[in-house]
Write a protein that holds these residues in place. Structure first.
Motif, PDB file in Angstrom:
ATOM      1  N   ASP A  56     -12.511  29.810  59.464  1.00 30.07           N
ATOM      2  CA  ASP A  56     -12.980  30.157  58.124  1.00 30.07           C
ATOM      3  C   ASP A  56     -12.310  31.426  57.585  1.00 30.07           C
ATOM      4  N   ARG A  64     -21.019  33.075  53.397  1.00 26.46           N
ATOM      5  CA  ARG A  64     -22.019  32.662  54.395  1.00 26.46           C
ATOM      6  C   ARG A  64     -22.952  33.823  54.735  1.00 26.46           C
ATOM      7  N   PHE A 169     -23.575  23.488  62.904  1.00 24.09           N
ATOM      8  CA  PHE A 169     -22.638  23.006  61.872  1.00 24.09           C
ATOM      9  C   PHE A 169     -21.210  23.302  62.320  1.00 24.09           C
ATOM     10  N   PRO A 192     -25.854  18.136  60.053  1.00 23.85           N
ATOM     11  CA  PRO A 192     -26.523  17.665  58.840  1.00 23.85           C
ATOM     12  C   PRO A 192     -27.082  16.255  59.009  1.00 23.85           C
ATOM     13  N   THR A 251     -19.329  25.863  52.887  1.00 23.15           N
ATOM     14  CA  THR A 251     -19.310  24.529  53.502  1.00 23.15           C
ATOM     15  C   THR A 251     -18.005  23.793  53.158  1.00 23.15           C
ATOM     16  N   HIS A 253     -17.864  21.178  51.696  1.00 21.74           N
ATOM     17  CA  HIS A 253     -18.045  20.511  50.401  1.00 21.74           C
ATOM     18  C   HIS A 253     -17.178  21.156  49.317  1.00 21.74           C
TER      19      HIS A 253
END
Ligand code: SAM
Length: 290
Positions: A56, A64, A169, A192, A251, A253
């Protein structure tokens, strides 16, 4: 419980034990790794990197940290603390590894819970992540945890020395986890569920797929058996624009969403989200070769 420093870190080059000498961790063969000013150690040699800046980014880590510090996922962290405590409270010593720990929120909550729990267990904590910005942020949370830049594929931790592995996750590598886990040790996976963040997913995707976490029964041949499975299902309450955008950025997403979907989410003023996570505990058992 009594908190002690982890003494089972290993050299990522030859697997030999690491010991602290001045401001370095060194193995008997002379490989040396600096302990950074912030207290973490980078045990990710270039040959284990698949990109220049793996994991990340700084922006994702910051998003986060802001989101998790607002307490929206505290229920998940408390569940992990409770499960970990139940697993280790009868041991005389226990090592807890958060594999893919990110910026350290969950391991820090587990640490606080175990540090204040009754009992004589000597507990050590290792937070491992491939992202240097994540580990730098984690090191600010708690100096008594060993924060390591490294990979879940080859955790720089002695074989059969870990009692509980937590992977939230995260990127799991069951071969790497199996190697460092003691017989009887547990892996706690948080993934999830089908309705996780469904309201947000409906906004950012043109089509929403609802899927269960992958079946893991194939791991039984490696000695990893399903021990417990629970669902956590709750509503976040109204999140504000900043929280929604931090959540999106932290995320995958964010990268998968359509441009239009991302813009719609970025302009949302408030949203009440469903959190639907599946917590699975795997136990390592000795299996007889056929
Ligand atoms: C979705 S984030 C979850 C972080 C943290 N567990 C949490 O829930 O706050 C996934 C994390 O896995 C890390 N990661 C990705 N590949 C990894 C690897 N091979 N080994 C260790 N960590 C890895 C990323 O840097 C990132 O911090």
């Amino acid at each position: 419980m009594n908190i002690v420093k982890a003494e089972n870190l290993t050299c990522p080059i030859d697997g030999e034990p690491l010991a602290c000498h001045n401001k370095q961790m060194q193995c008997p063969q002379g490989h040396a790794f600096d302990i950074a000013r912030q207290g973490y150690v980078n045990l990710l040699p270039v040959q284990h990197k698949r990109s220049k800046h793996p994991g990340d980014s700084k922006e994702m880590v910051l998003a986060r940290t802001h989101f998790l510090n607002s307490g929206v996922y505290k229920i998940i962290a408390d569940k992990l603390a409770e499960l970990t405590c139940a697993q280790v409270s009868n041991n005389s010593a226990a090592c807890i590894l958060d594999a893919g720990c990110g910026e350290g929120y969950y391991l820090n909550v587990i640490f606080d819970y175990l540090a204040s729990a009754a009992g004589e267990t000597r507990c050590s904590f290792i937070g491992l992540d491939i992202s240097k910005p994540a580990i730098m942020a984690a090191a600010k949370r708690n100096q008594q945890i060993s924060w390591i830049v490294g990979t879940n594929r080859q955790p720089p931790v002695a074989a059969a020395s870990v009692d509980s592995i937590i992977c939230v996750f995260g990127f799991h590598s069951f071969d790497g986890f199996n190697e460092v886990l003691k017989s009887g040790g547990k892996i706690i996976l948080v993934e999830p569920g089908p309705d996780h963040l469904i309201e947000l997913r409906k906004i950012i995707y043109s089509e929403v797929k609802k899927s269960e976490p992958a079946d893991l029964s194939y791991l039984e041949e490696k000695g990893l058996f399903l021990f417990d499975k629970q669902s956590l299902h709750f509503k976040t309450g109204l999140l504000n624009n900043e929280q929604i955008n931090n959540l999106l950025l932290m995320t995958p997403h964010f990268y998968r969403a359509t441009q239009q979907g991302r813009e719609a989410a970025e302009n949302l003023q408030q949203l009440d989200l469903t959190v639907d996570v599946v917590v699975r505990v795997l136990e390592k058992k000795n299996i007889q070769p056929l």
